[in-house]
Design a protein around this motif. Structure first.
Motif, mmCIF file in Angstrom:
data_model
loop_
_atom_site.group_PDB
_atom_site.id
_atom_site.type_symbol
_atom_site.label_atom_id
_atom_site.label_comp_id
_atom_site.label_asym_id
_atom_site.label_seq_id
_atom_site.Cartn_x
_atom_site.Cartn_y
_atom_site.Cartn_z
ATOM 1 N N LYS A 175 45.741 49.088 36.852
ATOM 2 C CA LYS A 175 44.953 49.526 35.817
ATOM 3 C C LYS A 175 45.534 49.008 34.288
ATOM 4 O O LYS A 175 44.747 48.840 33.576
ATOM 5 N N ASP A 235 47.943 42.950 33.083
ATOM 6 C CA ASP A 235 47.138 41.830 33.264
ATOM 7 C C ASP A 235 48.063 41.027 34.377
ATOM 8 O O ASP A 235 47.347 40.114 35.043
ATOM 9 N N TYR A 272 50.999 39.380 40.524
ATOM 10 C CA TYR A 272 49.828 39.833 40.672
ATOM 11 C C TYR A 272 48.941 39.400 39.476
ATOM 12 O O TYR A 272 49.837 39.699 38.247
ATOM 13 N N LYS A 326 44.807 38.497 37.221
ATOM 14 C CA LYS A 326 43.391 38.656 37.063
ATOM 15 C C LYS A 326 42.695 37.594 37.023
ATOM 16 O O LYS A 326 43.194 36.631 36.168
ATOM 17 N N SER A 327 41.629 37.036 37.412
ATOM 18 C CA SER A 327 40.727 35.922 37.415
ATOM 19 C C SER A 327 39.244 36.402 37.319
ATOM 20 O O SER A 327 38.874 37.027 38.497
ATOM 21 N N LEU A 328 38.577 36.217 36.441
ATOM 22 C CA LEU A 328 37.329 36.444 36.186
ATOM 23 C C LEU A 328 36.957 38.035 36.496
ATOM 24 O O LEU A 328 36.092 38.622 37.070
ATOM 25 N N GLY A 329 37.758 38.893 36.047
ATOM 26 C CA GLY A 329 37.871 40.311 36.325
ATOM 27 C C GLY A 329 38.212 40.695 37.626
ATOM 28 O O GLY A 329 38.295 41.869 37.832
ATOM 29 N N TYR A 330 38.723 39.592 38.520
ATOM 30 C CA TYR A 330 39.001 40.289 39.781
ATOM 31 C C TYR A 330 40.528 39.920 40.291
ATOM 32 O O TYR A 330 41.261 39.146 39.367
ATOM 33 N N PRO A 331 41.166 41.000 41.001
ATOM 34 C CA PRO A 331 42.577 40.783 41.137
ATOM 35 C C PRO A 331 42.955 39.751 41.890
ATOM 36 O O PRO A 331 42.274 39.631 43.082
ATOM 37 N N LYS A 332 44.266 38.920 41.674
ATOM 38 C CA LYS A 332 44.644 37.733 42.714
ATOM 39 C C LYS A 332 46.022 38.048 42.767
ATOM 40 O O LYS A 332 46.593 38.614 41.981
#
Length: 250
Positions: free
Chosen positions: A7, A10, A27, A29-35
């Protein structure tokens, strides 16, 4: 990854074990999605002497105090090199070894030494807090995962001055670049003091890189001439000393 990290952060580094293997992960984020990017670590810590010449161990790691830096680019083998040295110390000497890492990559099993591995986030809030606490924990050897700002640079040098062996990594493409990066953490007006402090505790540097899947290296041991060049701001002249010392690498 803890839910509060998902939460609020980034990007987050961590490590974990699965089916007897160790993994390092990041961990993001990419385009708002977790990777998550995951890297497999070696199953075992390699034997130091199978990679490096004995004089590297004696001059950079088998000493009582001072600052030893290991330089290299991302995934170049810096941590592997350091842990192979720490594992050799652990097998031979009665020491208290403290590691401060983000995240912990290799797990050291106590042999003759006492091992304290501290992970940023789970064991202590930050590198600088962990370094400040070190004095009260009676270490002989302190591995700092990375010096990344002025405060951690000053704390590392202070610990080296007060009778501890401090080992750290610096991101760079050469020994000279690593030395200059360490100095750059100080403010521009304080460069002369930074060079004097570093030259006073400098044990030397090890540069590592991966060539054809194996660790290759070169080193610089802290002779009086080397310390003088660092103190005087003439690190560009260290190349000839590095070449001279490495003639007898093997």
């Amino acid at each position: 990854v803890p839910q509060d990290i998902l939460k609020t952060e980034d990007s987050y580094d961590f490590s974990f074990s699965l089916n007897g293997k160790r993994f390092r992960a990041n961990y993001y984020k990419s385009l708002g999605y977790p990777k998550i990017a995951i890297r497999v670590l070696m199953d075992e810590i390699p034997e130091f002497m199978s990679i490096f010449s004995p004089n590297v161990f004696e001059n950079l790691f088998n000493i009582e105090k001072g600052l030893t830096i290991v330089v290299g680019k991302t995934s170049s083998g810096k941590t592997t090199a350091i842990f192979s040295a720490l594992n050799l110390i652990n097998s031979k000497y009665l020491k208290h070894i403290i590691t401060i890492e983000n995240p912990i990559e290799y797990l050291l099993e106590e042999d003759r030494s006492v091992i304290s591995q501290r992970e940023i986030g789970s064991d202590v809030k930050g590198f600088n807090i962990a370094l400040s606490q070190c004095v009260r924990q009676s270490p002989d050897i302190i591995f700092v995962g990375e010096v990344r700002d002025r405060e951690s640079a000053e704390l590392s040098i202070t610990l080296a001055e007060t009778g501890h062996l401090v080992i750290t990594t610096v991101h760079g493409g050469s020994i000279i670049e690593g030395i200059e990066k360490l100095i750059s953490y100080y403010e521009s007006g304080d460069e002369k003091r930074a060079r004097a402090l570093l030259s006073g505790v400098f044990n030397g540097a090890l540069y590592v890189k991966i060539v054809d899947g194996n660790i290759d290296y070169e080193y610089l041991f802290a002779t009086e001439a080397v310390k003088s060049l660092i103190r005087e701001g003439k690190t560009y002249q260290l190349n000839s000393e590095i070449e001279r010392q490495n003639l007898w690498k093997r």
